[in-house]
Design a protein around this motif. Sequence first.
Motif, mmCIF file in Angstrom:
data_model
loop_
_atom_site.group_PDB
_atom_site.id
_atom_site.type_symbol
_atom_site.label_atom_id
_atom_site.label_comp_id
_atom_site.label_asym_id
_atom_site.label_seq_id
_atom_site.Cartn_x
_atom_site.Cartn_y
_atom_site.Cartn_z
ATOM 1 N N GLN A 177 24.328 10.317 28.836
ATOM 2 C CA GLN A 177 25.210 9.157 28.424
ATOM 3 C C GLN A 177 24.711 8.601 27.395
ATOM 4 O OE1 GLN A 177 25.101 7.590 32.609
ATOM 5 N NE2 GLN A 177 26.861 8.633 33.141
ATOM 6 N N ALA A 180 26.514 7.704 24.095
ATOM 7 C CA ALA A 180 27.028 6.547 23.455
ATOM 8 C C ALA A 180 26.456 6.138 22.094
ATOM 9 C CB ALA A 180 26.103 5.467 24.402
ATOM 10 N N SER A 204 29.123 13.684 35.404
ATOM 11 C CA SER A 204 29.157 12.518 34.708
ATOM 12 C C SER A 204 28.614 12.389 33.250
ATOM 13 C CB SER A 204 28.255 11.335 35.318
ATOM 14 O OG SER A 204 28.797 11.045 36.664
ATOM 15 N N ALA A 261 30.751 12.113 29.573
ATOM 16 C CA ALA A 261 30.201 11.043 28.564
ATOM 17 C C ALA A 261 30.295 11.756 27.239
ATOM 18 C CB ALA A 261 28.850 10.586 28.750
#
Length: 239
Positions: A149, A153, A176, A180
């Motif tokens: 993640q 980002a 997850s 992402a």
Amino acid sequence: RTSGLMSAAGHGRGDTEQDLARLLQRLKQPDPDLKAIILDLYSIRMEEEDYKRLAEALRNCPNLERLILENTYGALAQSVTTAQKSFARGIAVSLTFCSSLKELSMDAYMAGFGVEGAQAFALMLQNGHCPNLEILRIRGHGIGKVGAQAIAAALQQGHCPHLKELDLSYNEIGASGGQAIGAALPFCTNLEKLDLDNNKIGNPGAQALAEAVPHTLKLTTLDVDKNDNISSDRKQAIT
């Protein structure tokens, strides 16, 4: 096999303790001619101080374009997890001096630097360092969903506009983490290859990738092999 340092070619290459010692000696002073460092640490007994010295030495490579570190756990694999975390943070700091870097490749597959290392590299990218990066490979370091993640980002914020290859295989990023990365793909307009092999991304991660692929126009290779928790129809949709 060629061993040792090849000054004329602008390379630091090796897989022995002698090779590492020569490289560290060479980098006691700034070396603008050094363009690539390729080290296999498998047979090198890397103590914590060795990791620290290598990480700090990278500050003297202002024109470094390729940093490839294989088997980063070294010959003391079972006792270096903490040292590797510090190593990753140290490298991330030193790479702020390497604005020409095009390739960063680090393999472990055991005793990796984990979440903390991934976060350190993500922060480096988010702060605008290594803007010319084209290849980012972090394989087998156990970065997990949080590490994935963090990297996603940085990508989503457009800090790697030239990225052509992203390899986060063998990192247990889970669904997850897969989601992402999928969300970040449309912002990777030059991405050609994505490897998420053996990551347990599941159907949610596969779905996110499937939705992103049509918006990643240059992507030609997507590897989700050994993600056994993806149903056959979802896997077919993205491969």
